[in-house]
Design a protein around this motif. Structure first.
Motif, short mmCIF file in Angstrom:
data_model
loop_
_atom_site.label_atom_id
_atom_site.label_comp_id
_atom_site.label_asym_id
_atom_site.label_seq_id
_atom_site.Cartn_x
_atom_site.Cartn_y
_atom_site.Cartn_z
N ARG A 239 -8.38 0.36 -4.82
CA ARG A 239 -7.52 -0.79 -5.19
C ARG A 239 -7.28 -1.30 -6.47
O ARG A 239 -8.60 -1.60 -7.32
N PRO A 240 -5.99 -1.81 -7.49
CA PRO A 240 -5.73 -2.78 -8.52
C PRO A 240 -7.09 -3.84 -8.25
O PRO A 240 -7.43 -4.50 -7.18
N ASP A 241 -7.82 -4.05 -9.61
CA ASP A 241 -8.75 -5.21 -9.56
C ASP A 241 -7.84 -6.54 -9.55
O ASP A 241 -8.43 -7.19 -8.91
N ASN A 242 -6.78 -7.01 -10.18
CA ASN A 242 -5.74 -8.08 -9.67
C ASN A 242 -4.60 -7.37 -8.89
O ASN A 242 -3.89 -7.35 -9.83
N ILE A 243 -4.71 -7.72 -7.65
CA ILE A 243 -3.56 -7.20 -6.79
C ILE A 243 -2.65 -7.76 -7.64
O ILE A 243 -0.75 -7.29 -6.82
N SER A 244 -2.44 -9.42 -7.35
CA SER A 244 -1.28 -10.09 -7.20
C SER A 244 -0.54 -10.05 -8.71
O SER A 244 0.59 -10.00 -8.48
N PRO A 248 2.76 -7.31 -7.06
CA PRO A 248 3.23 -8.64 -6.62
C PRO A 248 3.65 -9.30 -5.30
O PRO A 248 3.75 -10.76 -4.56
N ILE A 249 4.17 -7.75 -4.90
CA ILE A 249 5.27 -8.09 -3.22
C ILE A 249 4.07 -7.95 -2.43
O ILE A 249 3.74 -6.73 -2.27
N GLY A 250 3.80 -8.73 -1.48
CA GLY A 250 3.08 -8.06 -0.02
C GLY A 250 2.99 -8.88 1.39
O GLY A 250 3.62 -9.95 0.92
N GLY A 251 2.20 -8.14 2.38
CA GLY A 251 2.43 -9.14 3.24
C GLY A 251 1.63 -8.10 4.18
O GLY A 251 1.23 -6.75 4.43
N VAL A 252 1.52 -8.17 5.64
CA VAL A 252 0.94 -7.54 6.61
C VAL A 252 1.98 -7.48 7.56
O VAL A 252 2.39 -8.31 7.36
N MET A 253 1.88 -6.16 8.46
CA MET A 253 2.62 -5.75 9.02
C MET A 253 1.88 -4.92 10.15
O MET A 253 0.95 -4.07 9.97
N PRO A 254 2.29 -5.67 11.64
CA PRO A 254 1.58 -5.16 12.48
C PRO A 254 2.21 -3.49 13.10
O PRO A 254 3.45 -3.51 12.46
N ASN A 255 1.56 -2.83 13.23
CA ASN A 255 2.04 -1.82 14.15
C ASN A 255 2.36 -0.62 12.41
O ASN A 255 3.49 -0.07 12.20
N LEU A 272 7.80 1.58 -6.11
CA LEU A 272 5.76 1.89 -5.27
C LEU A 272 5.70 1.09 -4.57
O LEU A 272 6.15 0.36 -4.15
N ALA A 273 5.17 1.71 -3.11
CA ALA A 273 4.90 0.97 -2.12
C ALA A 273 3.70 1.75 -1.70
O ALA A 273 3.40 3.24 -2.07
N ALA A 274 2.69 0.41 -1.51
CA ALA A 274 1.19 1.02 -1.38
C ALA A 274 0.72 0.59 -0.74
O ALA A 274 0.86 -0.29 0.02
N SER A 279 -2.03 -4.27 5.82
CA SER A 279 -1.50 -4.72 4.47
C SER A 279 -0.49 -3.55 3.30
O SER A 279 -0.70 -2.32 3.03
N CYS A 280 0.92 -3.84 3.22
CA CYS A 280 1.93 -3.18 2.54
C CYS A 280 2.00 -3.91 1.37
O CYS A 280 2.56 -5.01 1.23
N HIS A 281 2.14 -3.36 -0.11
CA HIS A 281 2.48 -4.13 -1.18
C HIS A 281 3.06 -3.01 -2.35
O HIS A 281 3.89 -2.39 -1.77
N CYS A 282 4.34 -4.02 -3.31
CA CYS A 282 4.91 -3.45 -3.88
C CYS A 282 5.15 -3.98 -5.30
O CYS A 282 4.76 -4.60 -5.63
N GLY A 283 5.41 -2.84 -6.39
CA GLY A 283 5.66 -3.27 -7.26
C GLY A 283 6.27 -1.95 -8.36
O GLY A 283 6.37 -1.04 -7.73
N PHE A 284 5.66 -1.96 -9.66
CA PHE A 284 5.98 -1.26 -10.41
C PHE A 284 4.71 -0.04 -11.58
O PHE A 284 3.37 -1.00 -11.70
N PRO A 285 4.78 0.68 -11.80
CA PRO A 285 3.43 1.10 -13.00
C PRO A 285 3.29 0.15 -13.43
O PRO A 285 4.81 -0.24 -14.73
#
Length: 565
Positions: A239-244, A248-255, A272-274, A279-285
Motif C-alpha cells: 500500500r502506498p504511503d500517501n494513498i490519497s 486519488p479515487i477510491g471507495g468501499v464496495m460490498p461483495n 490502474l485498478a488496485a 476497497s477499490c482505488h484508481c490512479g496512474f503509475p
C-alpha cells in the motif's frame, strides 16, 4: 437432292476457309444460347429458403498493439452467392432485418451488386448515433481510451468497429485518419463546420478536423454485453504511503470482485485498478506508486467477498490490474521546436526491434523520430517523422540499418540496438515476406528462401555491430532483451543520450503503453526449429565474435541466452 449435296461438297473442297468459318459461327451461336439459359435459370434466395450466410463465423482479426488496427475477412461458401457483410454482436439487430437481406437476389450483374453494397452501408451507418463535433486536446483527450491511426485507409466504420470490439461506448475520428475510443466525452461541443476533413479511406464521410473529433455513440446489442476489455494483471504491491495522492479515487464496495473494481476505475478513466480487501482505488503509475517493487503474491491472496476464486488483496497489500484506459500523459508528440545540428542514429540490424524502440522514444520524449529511409506503412500508422529527410533536424533520432563506414560517420552519436540473432533473423524474415506484423508462409520457411536468407543475413548481423563499434562516435549499446526486461532503466539511458529531460512520471506512462502498433503476435509460432545444425554452427561463431568485440571496447558482452540451449 443428291446432286445438290455433291455440289456443296465440291464447293467447300475448293473453299475450305469458308467451310471452317461456317463451323465457327455455328459453335459461337450455340455457346451464346447455352450461356443465356444458364443466367435465366440461376436460382435466387427467397424469404422461405435458408439463409446461405448461416453458420459462417466472423473472419480473422489483425491487431497493432497499443494503437490498434482491426480488419475482418469473410470467405464465400459454395452456393452462397447472395453474401452480405455480417456485423459483430455489439450492433443492435432486429430479427426482421435478415429476411430483408435475403430478398436481394444476385443475378451476377454489377448493378445488383452495387445496390446491395449501398444497402449494407446504410445499415452500417444506422448502428451508431452521431453525437456531434467536439474539441480535442493532445494533452487532455476528449476520449481517453485506446487509439489508432491510419493515414491511408481510415473509415468511420473501421473506427466504430475498433472501439465497439473493445466495449467502448464512444468512437471519435480526428484529422481524417485518427480514431479515439472512450467511455465518456470530456470536451466541449462545437460547430459542425469545424469537423471538415474527409476520411482518408472514404471521401464521402467526414472524419473530424484539426483538433476536432467527430464522435459517435455505439449502440451495443444489450447492456449486459458491455465490457471494458481484458484487464492486465500487474502484481501484488505494498500500500502506498500517501494513498490519497498516489491513488486519488477510491471507495468501499460490498461483495468486491476484480471485475467490479476494474469496471469502476475504467468508468472513472484511470489506467490502474488496485484492490485492497473491500476497497477499490484508481490512479496512474507515478513515483508515489511506480509498480517497480513487487511483493510475494501470497501477501495478496485474500479471497474476494464477491468471487471466491479471485484474490482481492488486503488493507496493506494491493492486487493491481491495468485497465483498458489509455494513459495519455505520454501520448502527445511533435517535431523539435528548433532544428538540431546533431544527428543521432538509432542503429540496428533489421528485425532487432528498431520500430518498437522508436515507439518508446517518441512516447518518452514527446518528439518524432526520423528515418534514413521512407516507409509508407510506418508513416500511415503515425510515425510522422518518416517523411522528413533524415538531415532535416526536426526529429529526435534517425532509424538506420546502414553499416558502411561513410554512412556511420555521418552521425554524431548513436544508440546501437542489438538482438539475439536467432530471433532477429526470424523477425526480419517474417517482415520481409509478411509485413511489419505479418508472418512468412509455410512455403517460404520450407522452400529455398529461408536457407538463402540465413546465408546472406547472418554475416550481416555480426558486421553491423562490428562496424558501429569501430566507426561510430559516442555509441550507446542497448540489448533488445534488456530493454524488454528492464524498460524503465534502459529507456532512461537512451533518453539521456538524446539530451532530453524527461520526468519519471512520463517514463512510467510509457511502461503502460509499451507495446505500440507493430508488435507481432506471439500466438503464431513455428511448430519446428527452422535452424539446421550447420546454420547454428555458423551463427554461434558470429555471436562469439561480437561478444569479444563488445568486451574489448569495455562494454558488457552479449547476454547468455543468445546461445540456444
Amino acid at each position: 437432292m443428291a446432286k445438290l449435296l455433291v455440289k456443296f461438297q465440291r464447293y467447300f473442297r475448293r473453299k475450305p476457309v469458308r467451310f471452317f468459318t461456317l463451323i465457327a459461327l455455328y459453335l459461337t451461336a450455340g455457346s451464346l444460347v447455352f450461356l443465356h439459359s444458364g443466367f435465366a435459370g440461376e436460382s435466387t434466395v427467397s424469404e422461405n429458403e435458408p439463409n446461405p450466410m448461416d453458420g459462417i463465423g466472423e473472419g480473422t482479426e489483425v491487431q497493432y498493439l497499443g494503437a490498434i488496427q482491426i480488419g475482418r475477412g469473410f470467405k464465400e461458401t459454395p452456393g452462397a452467392r447472395n453474401t452480405v457483410r455480417r456485423y459483430g454482436p455489439w450492433f443492435k439487430s432486429a430479427s426482421k432485418e435478415i429476411p430483408e437481406r435475403n430478398k436481394m437476389a444476385d443475378f451476377g450483374g454489377a448493378w445488383s451488386r452495387a445496390l446491395k453494397g449501398r444497402k449494407v452501408r446504410e445499415k452500417e451507418e444506422d448502428r451508431a448515433k452521431y453525437m456531434g463535433c467536439y474539441v480535442d486536446n493532445t494533452r487532455r483527450r476528449a476520449l481517453r481510451g485506446v487509439s489508432f491511426f491510419d493515414y491511408k485507409k481510415m473509415t468511420v466504420f473501421r473506427c466504430q468497429d475498433n472501439c465497439a470490439d473493445r466495449g467502448y461506448l464512444y468512437a471519435g475520428l480526428e484529422f481524417g485518419a485518427e480514431c479515439y475510443c472512450g467511455h465518456k466525452i470530456q470536451a466541449l461541443n462545437v460547430s459542425e463546420s469545424e469537423c471538415n476533413m474527409e476520411c482518408k479511406g472514404e471521401t464521402a464521410n467526414v472524419c473530424g478536423g484539426v483538433n476536432r473529433l467527430s464522435i459517435y455513440r455505439l449502440e451495443l446489442a444489450q447492456e449486459s454485453t458491455r465490457r471494458y476489455g481484458s484487464a492486465i494483471f500487474r502484481g501484488c504491491f505494498h500500500r502506498p504511503d500517501n494513498i490519497s495522492l498516489a491513488l486519488p479515487i477510491g471507495g468501499v464496495m460490498p461483495n468486491m470482485s476484480v471485475d467490479k473494481c476494474v469496471d469502476f476505475c475504467t468508468g472513472k478513466e484511470y489506467p490502474l485498478a488496485a484492490l485492497g480487501g473491500a476497497s477499490c482505488h484508481c490512479g496512474f503509475p507515478t513515483t508515489l506508486f511506480s509498480l517497480h517493487e513487487r511483493e510475494d503474491e501470497q501477501l495478496c491472496a485474500q479471497k474476494c467477498g464477491g468471487e471466491e476464486f479471485e484474490s482481492c488483496g488486503s488493507s496493506e497489500y494491493f492486487i493491481v490490474y491495468q485497465t483498458q484506459v489509455q494513459d495519455n500523459r505520454c501520448m502527445d508528440r511533435r517535431f523539435l521546436p528548433a532544428r538540431s545540428k546533431q544527428f543521432i542514429a538509432l542503429a540496428s540490424f533489421p528485425g532487432a526491434g528498431n520500430t518498437w524502440a522508436r515507439h518508446l522514444i517518441e512516447l518518452a520524449t514527446g518528439f518524432y523520430t526520423g528515418s534514413y529511409y521512407f516507409d509508407g506503412s510506418l508513416y500511415n500508422k503515425g510515425f510522422k517523422g518518416e517523411r522528413d529527410h533524415w538531415r532535416s533536424g526536426r526529429t529526435i533520432c534517425i532509424k538506420t540499418h546502414e553499416s558502411g563506414q561513410k554512412e556511420i560517420e555521418a552521425f554524431d552519436s548513436a544508440i546501437l540496438l542489438i538482438r539475439n540473432p536467432y530471433k532477429a533473423l526470424m523477425a526480419e524474415f517474417n517482415r520481409k515476406y509478411g509485413g511489419h506484423i505479418g508472418f512468412a508462409s509455410h512455403t517460404h520457411w520450407t522452400g529455398k528462401e529461408w536457407p538463402e536468407f540465413v546465408k546472406n543475413y547472418a554475416p550481416w548481423w555480426a558486421t553491423h555491430t562490428l562496424d558501429w563499434l569501430k566507426y561510430g562516435k559516442n555509441v550507446l549499446v542497448v540489448h533488445f532483451e534488456d530493454l524488454k526486461r528492464d524498460l524503465f532503466v534502459q529507456l532512461k539511458r537512451m533518453v539521456s543520450l538524446l539530451g532530453t529531460v524527461v520526468f519519471e512520471d512520463r517514463l512510467l506512462c510509457v511502461e503502460g503503453q509499451k507495446d505500440g502498433n507493430f508488435k507481432r503476435s506471439g500466438l503464431r509460432k513455428l511448430e519446428y526449429d527452422p535452424y539446421t545444425p550447420e546454420m547454428r554452427k555458423m551463427i554461434n561463431t558470429y555471436i562469439k565474435t561480437v561478444d569479444m568485440a563488445l568486451k574489448l571496447s569495455n562494454r558488457t558482452g552479449i547476454p547468455d541466452d543468445y546461445y540456444p540451449s
